[in-house]
Write an enzyme that holds these catalytic residues in place. Structure first.
Site, PDB file in Angstrom:
ATOM      1  N   ASP A  49      -8.484   7.895  -9.615  1.00  0.00           N
ATOM      2  CA  ASP A  49      -7.694   8.099  -8.393  1.00  0.00           C
ATOM      3  C   ASP A  49      -7.074   6.813  -7.837  1.00  0.00           C
ATOM      4  O   ASP A  49      -6.612   6.795  -6.704  1.00  0.00           O
ATOM      5  CB  ASP A  49      -8.556   8.749  -7.306  1.00  0.00           C
ATOM      6  CG  ASP A  49      -9.741   7.883  -6.899  1.00  0.00           C
ATOM      7  OD1 ASP A  49     -10.050   6.923  -7.619  1.00  0.00           O
ATOM      8  OD2 ASP A  49     -10.354   8.177  -5.856  1.00  0.00           O
ATOM      9  N   GLU A  50      -7.048   5.749  -8.651  1.00  0.00           N
ATOM     10  CA  GLU A  50      -6.481   4.483  -8.194  1.00  0.00           C
ATOM     11  C   GLU A  50      -5.626   3.857  -9.284  1.00  0.00           C
ATOM     12  O   GLU A  50      -5.945   3.955 -10.471  1.00  0.00           O
ATOM     13  CB  GLU A  50      -7.589   3.490  -7.823  1.00  0.00           C
ATOM     14  CG  GLU A  50      -8.407   3.852  -6.609  1.00  0.00           C
ATOM     15  CD  GLU A  50      -9.498   2.833  -6.367  1.00  0.00           C
ATOM     16  OE1 GLU A  50      -9.383   2.044  -5.411  1.00  0.00           O
ATOM     17  OE2 GLU A  50     -10.460   2.804  -7.154  1.00  0.00           O
ATOM     18  N   ASP A  96      -4.048   4.558  -3.849  1.00  0.00           N
ATOM     19  CA  ASP A  96      -5.365   5.191  -3.820  1.00  0.00           C
ATOM     20  C   ASP A  96      -5.207   6.616  -3.296  1.00  0.00           C
ATOM     21  O   ASP A  96      -4.746   6.831  -2.173  1.00  0.00           O
ATOM     22  CB  ASP A  96      -6.309   4.388  -2.915  1.00  0.00           C
ATOM     23  CG  ASP A  96      -7.749   4.871  -3.000  1.00  0.00           C
ATOM     24  OD1 ASP A  96      -8.005   5.860  -3.710  1.00  0.00           O
ATOM     25  OD2 ASP A  96      -8.612   4.260  -2.348  1.00  0.00           O
TER      26      ASP A  96
END
Length: 419
Positions: A101-102, A6
């Site tokens: 973003d993960e 993350d």
């Protein structure tokens, strides 16, 4: 074992990569048209700036606190995301991109005792290659990996990776982890669980599977099993088709002109069409909605919407634009100024094997060729190089006063390094 990588405060971190003077300074990123806060650095959070708060409400606080304010630069953020994901894939081939973003990682046949050091190497490599800080959580299931990733953000001493695989460590973490923060537990379920005396993730695992299945359906039961160390959510390496596509914006100013509204929402329909074709789907329902400014003290907020069912599923921007124009004429109220609008496509299905209509007038094959050509031209020469006439000669431009350069996506904005 599964991992969740993350990116920390991703949008704010992207801005910091190209401006070292922002290190240690509060940073916020605003939504489309500089409306609301959608990303905050830790320093901005410490000032009390909340997620989703309208920018005009914190403008003075931002000035007093020396906050660096940026308009959303999604082209730049998307490119930086690709760089992060490419680095992760080079280190762990079995990778599922979960969001911008993960990413979930699958560690096959790896000794759990060695994963902590390997995870720190992954985090350090991503930071070195891209400049983006990453928190990596590693655990026996995806849900536990999510929890480990959150712990990694809270405790910098973990040095980028939190690996929990021993049962006693997992139990200790779950006993202090709020039930409302569990991945897959929504607000309503969290409230219901708290009323039952379930305050932590550990309390949740003590419930019977029969109660969880009855009250929270199969999804809740799978979350319960994952917290107990039983993997239920596997790695999805192939992109999952969306069941609904929405494009909406907060306008830079209140709009009451029907033609201006039609121009803007036609652009939203075109964006929806691009996404629809990108995943190989057709839609059977189109919804249009408009909202007035809810922050006006002298007027009640209004929400106007209309839905159309299409006789034949389509992915054509021409069809979608026509439907949007028809729906807008039904809901636009004369003299009413709207602050936000959007287009939603639903009832999606694969583009192959669609039942045709004997009385369908448009030449669908011609539409398909036209859309393929338009998408190909726009990908090569830039968005809106080709567009439908209803969008107007000056396609909708967002209000972005604080936009950063396209450092990695625009030749004119490439950084000049002097040595």
């Amino acid at each position: 074992m599964y991992g969740l990588a993350d990116c920390n405060n991703f949008y704010a971190s992207c801005e910091r990569v190209f401006d070292p003077s922002l290190a240690g300074r509060p940073v916020v990123v605003l939504s489309n048209n500089d409306g609301c806060v959608i990303a905050r650095s830790n320093e901005a959070k410490a000032l009390g700036i909340g997620m989703g708060v309208p920018y005009f409400q914190i403008r003075e606080l931002a000035a007093r606190g020396g906050v660096a304010v940026f308009s959303s630069n999604f082209v730049l953020y998307g490119d930086m995301s690709e760089r992060v994901m490419d680095t992760l894939r080079s280190l762990v081939p079995r990778t599922e991109v979960y969001s911008i973003d993960e990413a979930f990682l699958c560690f096959d046949q790896t000794d759990p005792r060695a994963l902590g050091e390997f995870g720190r190497r992954i985090a350090h490599t991503v930071r070195r290659n891209t400049g983006i800080p990453v928190s990596l959580g590693i655990a026996p299931t995806k849900t536990l990996a999510k929890i480990a990733s959150k712990l990694c953000k809270q405790y910098p001493k973990l040095d980028g990776c939190c690996c929990m695989y021993r049962q006693k460590d997992i139990e200790k973490v779950l006993r202090g982890f709020p039930v409302g923060d569990i991945w897959g537990i929504g607000r309503r379920h969290a409230e219901r669980l708290r009323r039952r005396g379930v305050a932590t993730a550990w309390d949740f695992t003590r419930l019977t599977p029969e109660w969880v299945r009855r009250e929270m359906a199969v999804t809740g039961l799978r979350t319960w099993q994952e917290l107990r160390g039983e993997p239920c959510f596997g790695l999805e390496t192939a992109p999952v088709r969306k069941q609904q596509i929405c494009v909406s914006r907060t306008f830079a100013r209140d709009i009451s002109d029907p033609e201006e509204l039609r121009r803007d929402l036609t652009l939203f329909a075109a964006r929806c069409g691009e996404k629809l074709r990108g995943q190989g789907s057709l839609c059977s329902e189109v919804r249009v909605f408009l909202l007035t400014n809810r922050f006006l003290a002298d007027a009640e907020p209004r929400y106007d919407t209309a839905l159309a069912r299409l006789p034949v599923p389509t992915d054509s921007t021409l069809d979608l634009s026509r439907e949007v124009g028809t729906l807008l004429r039904r809901i636009v109220r004369p003299g009413t100024a709207y602050k936000r609008g959007g287009v939603i496509l639903s009832e999606l299905q694969g583009a192959d094997g669609v039942q045709a209509d004997l009385f369908d007038a448009p030449d669908r094959a011609r539409h398909t060729r036209l859309m393929e050509t338009m998408d190909r031209v726009n990908r090569r020469f830039g968005r809106n190089m080709l567009y439908v006439a209803a969008q107007g000669r000056d396609p909708y431009a967002m209000h972005r006063e604080h936009l950063s350069p396209g450092y990695t996506t625009d030749w004119n904005d490439i950084i000049t390094v002097r040595v």
